[in-house]
Scaffold this motif. Structure first.
Motif, mmCIF file in Angstrom:
data_model
loop_
_atom_site.group_PDB
_atom_site.id
_atom_site.type_symbol
_atom_site.label_atom_id
_atom_site.label_comp_id
_atom_site.label_asym_id
_atom_site.label_seq_id
_atom_site.Cartn_x
_atom_site.Cartn_y
_atom_site.Cartn_z
ATOM 1 N N ALA A 4 -18.500 -6.039 -12.478
ATOM 2 C CA ALA A 4 -17.861 -6.579 -13.688
ATOM 3 C C ALA A 4 -17.109 -7.817 -13.265
ATOM 4 C CB ALA A 4 -17.372 -5.791 -14.517
ATOM 5 N N PRO A 5 -17.469 -8.844 -14.240
ATOM 6 C CA PRO A 5 -16.609 -10.021 -14.004
ATOM 7 C C PRO A 5 -15.208 -9.928 -14.212
ATOM 8 C CG PRO A 5 -17.834 -10.061 -16.216
ATOM 9 C CD PRO A 5 -18.285 -8.834 -15.506
ATOM 10 N N PRO A 6 -14.320 -10.635 -13.576
ATOM 11 C CA PRO A 6 -12.993 -10.548 -13.645
ATOM 12 C C PRO A 6 -12.423 -10.679 -15.087
ATOM 13 C CG PRO A 6 -13.616 -12.194 -11.955
ATOM 14 C CD PRO A 6 -14.897 -11.645 -12.704
ATOM 15 N N ARG A 7 -11.470 -9.849 -15.546
ATOM 16 C CA ARG A 7 -11.208 -9.849 -16.955
ATOM 17 C C ARG A 7 -10.145 -11.244 -17.134
ATOM 18 N NH1 ARG A 7 -9.622 -3.558 -17.434
ATOM 19 N NH2 ARG A 7 -11.529 -3.102 -18.699
ATOM 20 N N VAL A 8 -9.560 -11.783 -16.036
ATOM 21 C CA VAL A 8 -8.721 -12.952 -16.200
ATOM 22 C C VAL A 8 -9.107 -13.708 -14.881
ATOM 23 C CG1 VAL A 8 -6.405 -13.805 -15.981
ATOM 24 C CG2 VAL A 8 -6.839 -11.629 -17.338
ATOM 25 N N PRO A 9 -9.147 -15.085 -15.094
ATOM 26 C CA PRO A 9 -9.658 -15.943 -14.000
ATOM 27 C C PRO A 9 -8.342 -16.041 -13.154
ATOM 28 C CG PRO A 9 -9.570 -17.263 -15.910
ATOM 29 C CD PRO A 9 -9.132 -15.875 -16.729
ATOM 30 N N PRO A 10 -8.795 -16.207 -11.918
ATOM 31 C CA PRO A 10 -7.340 -16.599 -10.848
ATOM 32 C C PRO A 10 -6.962 -18.033 -11.370
ATOM 33 C CG PRO A 10 -9.512 -16.395 -9.632
ATOM 34 C CD PRO A 10 -9.811 -16.198 -11.211
ATOM 35 N N ILE A 11 -5.625 -18.304 -11.010
ATOM 36 C CA ILE A 11 -5.155 -19.344 -11.181
ATOM 37 C C ILE A 11 -5.383 -20.402 -9.649
ATOM 38 C CG2 ILE A 11 -3.202 -20.916 -11.631
ATOM 39 C CD1 ILE A 11 -2.251 -18.706 -13.612
ATOM 40 N N GLU A 12 -5.938 -21.427 -9.758
ATOM 41 C CA GLU A 12 -6.177 -22.148 -8.454
ATOM 42 C C GLU A 12 -4.898 -22.842 -8.145
ATOM 43 O OE1 GLU A 12 -8.550 -21.905 -6.540
ATOM 44 O OE2 GLU A 12 -9.764 -20.602 -7.942
ATOM 45 N N PRO A 13 -4.680 -23.079 -6.837
ATOM 46 C CA PRO A 13 -3.271 -23.911 -6.362
ATOM 47 C C PRO A 13 -3.049 -25.133 -7.040
ATOM 48 C CG PRO A 13 -4.573 -22.794 -4.446
ATOM 49 C CD PRO A 13 -5.488 -22.837 -5.670
ATOM 50 N N GLY A 14 -3.866 -25.800 -7.489
ATOM 51 C CA GLY A 14 -3.426 -27.090 -8.220
ATOM 52 C C GLY A 14 -2.881 -26.847 -9.599
ATOM 53 N N VAL A 160 -0.867 2.052 -4.332
ATOM 54 C CA VAL A 160 -1.599 2.424 -5.615
ATOM 55 C C VAL A 160 -1.200 1.354 -6.612
ATOM 56 C CG1 VAL A 160 -1.299 4.228 -7.505
ATOM 57 C CG2 VAL A 160 -1.438 4.853 -5.116
ATOM 58 N N MET A 161 0.045 0.967 -6.763
ATOM 59 C CA MET A 161 0.561 -0.091 -7.903
ATOM 60 C C MET A 161 -0.578 -1.421 -7.789
ATOM 61 S SD MET A 161 4.237 -1.732 -8.564
ATOM 62 C CE MET A 161 3.880 -2.621 -6.919
ATOM 63 N N VAL A 162 -0.614 -1.775 -6.556
ATOM 64 C CA VAL A 162 -1.578 -2.994 -6.236
ATOM 65 C C VAL A 162 -2.896 -2.778 -6.465
ATOM 66 C CG1 VAL A 162 -2.391 -4.702 -4.623
ATOM 67 C CG2 VAL A 162 -0.073 -4.045 -4.267
ATOM 68 N N GLY A 163 -3.482 -1.716 -6.218
ATOM 69 C CA GLY A 163 -4.765 -1.140 -6.545
ATOM 70 C C GLY A 163 -4.959 -1.228 -7.915
ATOM 71 N N MET A 164 -3.985 -0.646 -8.966
ATOM 72 C CA MET A 164 -4.118 -0.500 -10.155
ATOM 73 C C MET A 164 -4.307 -1.986 -10.629
ATOM 74 S SD MET A 164 -1.276 2.484 -10.783
ATOM 75 C CE MET A 164 -1.144 2.053 -12.459
ATOM 76 N N MET A 165 -3.662 -2.690 -10.375
ATOM 77 C CA MET A 165 -3.618 -4.021 -10.782
ATOM 78 C C MET A 165 -5.085 -4.936 -10.362
ATOM 79 S SD MET A 165 -3.145 -7.801 -9.826
ATOM 80 C CE MET A 165 -2.666 -9.159 -10.651
ATOM 81 N N MET A 166 -5.319 -4.604 -9.087
ATOM 82 C CA MET A 166 -6.479 -5.229 -8.635
ATOM 83 C C MET A 166 -7.802 -4.685 -9.736
ATOM 84 S SD MET A 166 -6.269 -4.805 -4.454
ATOM 85 C CE MET A 166 -5.314 -5.973 -3.856
ATOM 86 N N LYS A 167 -7.992 -3.226 -9.930
ATOM 87 C CA LYS A 167 -9.117 -2.933 -10.583
ATOM 88 C C LYS A 167 -8.949 -3.223 -12.264
ATOM 89 C CE LYS A 167 -10.316 1.486 -10.014
ATOM 90 N NZ LYS A 167 -10.235 2.810 -9.678
ATOM 91 N N ILE A 171 -10.550 -8.001 -10.008
ATOM 92 C CA ILE A 171 -10.321 -9.184 -9.093
ATOM 93 C C ILE A 171 -11.535 -9.190 -8.297
ATOM 94 C CG2 ILE A 171 -9.111 -10.360 -7.461
ATOM 95 C CD1 ILE A 171 -6.338 -8.968 -8.483
ATOM 96 N N GLU A 172 -12.047 -10.523 -8.082
ATOM 97 C CA GLU A 172 -13.168 -10.702 -7.602
ATOM 98 C C GLU A 172 -13.178 -10.494 -5.980
ATOM 99 O OE1 GLU A 172 -16.964 -14.097 -7.175
ATOM 100 O OE2 GLU A 172 -15.225 -14.349 -8.343
ATOM 101 N N LEU A 173 -13.769 -10.052 -5.486
ATOM 102 C CA LEU A 173 -13.764 -9.910 -3.835
ATOM 103 C C LEU A 173 -13.807 -11.201 -3.309
ATOM 104 C CD1 LEU A 173 -16.164 -6.835 -2.923
ATOM 105 C CD2 LEU A 173 -13.655 -6.962 -3.603
ATOM 106 N N ASP A 174 -12.927 -11.462 -2.385
ATOM 107 C CA ASP A 174 -12.785 -12.579 -1.529
ATOM 108 C C ASP A 174 -14.246 -12.433 -0.474
ATOM 109 O OD1 ASP A 174 -10.376 -14.302 -1.927
ATOM 110 O OD2 ASP A 174 -9.579 -12.197 -2.180
ATOM 111 N N GLU A 175 -14.367 -13.913 0.017
ATOM 112 C CA GLU A 175 -15.469 -13.918 1.149
ATOM 113 C C GLU A 175 -14.917 -13.144 2.240
ATOM 114 O OE1 GLU A 175 -17.368 -17.266 3.749
ATOM 115 O OE2 GLU A 175 -16.777 -17.773 1.849
#
Length: 182
Positions: A4-14, A160-167, A171-175
């Motif tokens: 499924a697509p990310p619910r919120v897009p990541p914020i790029e460093p810029g 567990v906490m971090v995994g809950m946030m990721m799920k 969050i889209e898998l990194d390369e």
């Protein structure tokens, strides 16, 4: 099956705030997880110190930590956490590909040392019951001090906490990150 697509897009460093940039200065290049956490710079900044302490300033060996983290990822079905820590574990030579794969399946204690079987059982106990059961506790007792148990409990809880946030954020898998098998 496509993710499924990310619910919120990541914020790029810029587009980061100065607070986010300062919190992530050591994480270069930043992962999608960090770029998603950038939506809350205050929590990100506070979490970085806690997460670093739990992951790196811990009495468990690097192998023990990664076995527990991978087991958490498998049990809560978090592809991102699995992919990140599988890649790290294999790159650092902390476990074999076969050992990592076994962590995603029901555990056969005969395939692990008695101590590692107890470590994995303790992780499962924490996830299932919210505490380490007597059998796993006894299996760890020869090598663990009370401080080791505390570090294991906090490690499992942190991931567990971090995994809950990721799920939750999907969050889209990194390369280079692989999904859980099955």
């Amino acid at each position: 099956m496509a993710a499924a697509p990310p619910r919120v897009p990541p914020i790029e460093p810029g587009d980061w705030t100065d607070e986010t940039r300062a919190a992530l200065e050591k994480w270069q290049p930043p992962l999608n997880f960090h770029k998603t956490m950038a939506h809350n710079p205050r929590t990100l900044a506070n979490w970085i110190g806690f997460g670093q302490a739990i992951l790196w300033d811990n009495l468990l060996s690097r192998r023990e930590r990664e076995l527990a983290i991978l087991r958490v990822a498998a049990q809560i079905r978090c592809d991102y956490e699995w992919g990140a820590h599988k890649r790290f574990t294999l790159a650092e030579g902390l476990a074999s590909e076969a050992e990592v794969a076994r962590l995603a399946s029901p555990i056969d204690p005969a395939e692990w040392s008695p101590f590692e079987a107890a470590l994995i059982a303790a992780t499962d106990d924490l996830l299932r019951d919210g505490g380490i059961g007597d059998t796993a506790w006894a299996g760890l007792a020869e090598r663990f001090t009370p401080a080791h148990y505390i570090d294991l409990i906090y490690l499992v809880g942190e991931f567990v906490m971090v995994g809950m946030m990721m799920k939750s954020f999907r969050i889209e898998l990194d390369e280079g990150f692989e999904r859980l098998p099955g």
